[in-house]
Write a protein that holds these residues in place. Structure first.
Motif, short mmCIF file in Angstrom:
data_model
loop_
_atom_site.label_atom_id
_atom_site.label_comp_id
_atom_site.label_asym_id
_atom_site.label_seq_id
_atom_site.Cartn_x
_atom_site.Cartn_y
_atom_site.Cartn_z
N ILE A 102 0.85 -1.16 -0.01
CA ILE A 102 -0.11 0.02 0.05
C ILE A 102 0.83 1.20 0.01
CG2 ILE A 102 -1.94 1.21 1.14
CD1 ILE A 102 -2.40 -1.26 2.55
N PHE A 103 0.57 2.24 -0.98
CA PHE A 103 1.17 3.41 -1.00
C PHE A 103 0.26 4.44 -0.43
CE2 PHE A 103 2.38 7.12 -4.14
CZ PHE A 103 2.99 7.83 -3.04
N CYS A 104 0.60 4.63 0.85
CA CYS A 104 -0.05 5.99 1.37
C CYS A 104 0.45 7.52 1.06
CB CYS A 104 -0.25 5.70 2.90
SG CYS A 104 -0.95 4.10 3.87
N GLN A 105 -0.24 8.13 0.49
CA GLN A 105 0.33 9.34 0.08
C GLN A 105 0.37 10.54 1.13
OE1 GLN A 105 -1.45 10.84 -3.65
NE2 GLN A 105 -1.63 8.62 -4.62
N ASN A 106 0.53 10.15 2.24
CA ASN A 106 0.99 11.06 3.38
C ASN A 106 1.39 10.03 4.60
OD1 ASN A 106 -1.37 10.96 4.57
ND2 ASN A 106 -1.19 13.01 5.30
#
Length: 362
Positions: free
Chosen positions: A271-275
């Motif tokens: 998962i790429f969490c954008q912050n």
């Protein structure tokens, strides 16, 4: 001619000589010679900011001052010669100061670089109010600001306030850019940052990668998503809209989106969490569901907030370069030649690799 007549004929010359010895040249003398007001002479010799005067007027004032023996201040001599002077007074105007650490980091970067060169930085918050911005800029100019830095918390295009278009001192933009790129500006390279974060997961062998975005109306969210898509395309991984989940930068949004990700028929491996704040919520949802990070799920954040180093495991994330952007501003001012028209500068968002990513389980 007798001696009395000689004394009388030489009297005016003697008086002039006496005045030349005893009386120093003044700004009034310069103004009379140049044919301008004493105030104009003062503006030139004191390098008063925010005053529009022609180069010809400035040149004549300096030439006349030297010719009649006026003691030109050293700061004015530096300006005349075109060399950058020490002791700059840089005004820093930001719309929001306390909502996030980014503004403080930018101020730190600018202040450290400016102080090393003998300068000072003055900070004010406008809350985005046009009248407040105008009043603050006018106050900064009256107090002798030599440059103004205009910052917004959210990266975006701005319409430059009229007061900043009219003043005659350098104006530079930080984390925003003007319509038509009319003045120098520096912003994070968000597309490249999103691409680098996603590529890192791909390089570890992940093929099914979900992402949790910020608010989609914001440029940062749009650009990080573009970077995510570019990384997938570069690796020949098809983009799957079902793996994109809208968030709002909050930990709660990260938690809720991660629960939805875990409910997918085919759960992704990363998962790429954008912050980083959404990554906090992501961690909680994963642990609540019995997932171990990174054994069962790899997670990447963005921003490199202080909390990223204290999560367990420590969070792999990207650095928002606000400190570097502040330093960039100082470097432009130190050069002494800030161009009126300048290309938009984008600074890299470096990836900090920590313990939240590893190869997917086979």
């Amino acid at each position: 001619m007798d001696s009395i007549d000689k004394k009388r004929s030489n009297a005016p010359a003697n008086r002039r000589l006496k005045e030349g010895v005893e009386r120093r040249a003044t700004m009034t003398d310069i103004a009379r010679e140049v044919g301008c007001s004493q105030a104009t002479v003062s503006f030139v010799l004191n390098n008063a900011p925010g005053i529009r005067l022609s180069d010809e007027t400035r040149r004549r004032v300096f030439e006349t001052a030297r010719r009649i023996g006026y003691d030109v201040p050293s700061a004015a001599r530096t300006v005349e010669s075109g060399r950058p002077g020490r002791g700059q007074h840089i005004a820093f105007l930001v719309d929001q100061l306390s909502t996030s650490p980014e503004a403080v980091q930018a101020i730190e970067g600018l202040s450290q670089a400016a102080q090393a060169a003998g300068g000072l930085v003055f900070v004010a918050q406008s809350r985005g109010d046009e009248e407040t911005e105008r009043d603050l800029v006018e106050a900064f100019v009256r107090q002798g600001a030599t440059a103004i830095v205009y910052m917004t918390i959210f990266t975006r295009e701005v319409k430059l306030p009229k007061i900043l278009q009219d003043i005659d001192i350098p104006v530079l933009l930080l984390n925003c850019y003007a319509v038509g790129q009319a003045v120098p500006a520096v912003v994070p390279s968000e597309i490249a940052g999103g691409q680098r974060a996603t590529h890192h997961l791909i390089s570890k062998g992940h093929q099914r990668i979900a992402t949790i975005t910020g608010e989609v109306w914001m440029e940062a969210a749009q650009d990080r998503l573009k970077g995510y898509r570019r990384a997938l395309a570069t690796a020949d991984i098809p983009f799957d809209d079902d793996l994109v989940f809208a968030g709002d930068w909050s930990a709660s949004a990260g938690y809720e989106a991660t629960r939805k990700i875990l409910d997918l028929p085919e759960v992704p491996t990363a998962i790429f969490c954008q912050n980083d704040r959404m990554a906090i919520g992501c961690y909680e949802a994963l642990k609540e569901a019995g997932y171990q990070i990174p054994r069962d799920m790899s997670v990447v954040g963005y921003d490199d907030e202080e909390i990223a180093r204290h999560l367990h495991p420590q969070l792999t994330t990207s650095v928002l370069p606000h400190r570097a952007m502040g330093q960039w501003i100082a470097e432009q001012l130190a050069d002494g030649q800030v161009e009126a028209r300048y290309p938009l500068t984008k600074l890299e968002c470096p990836l900090v690799e920590r313990a939240s990513v590893e190869k997917p389980r086979s």
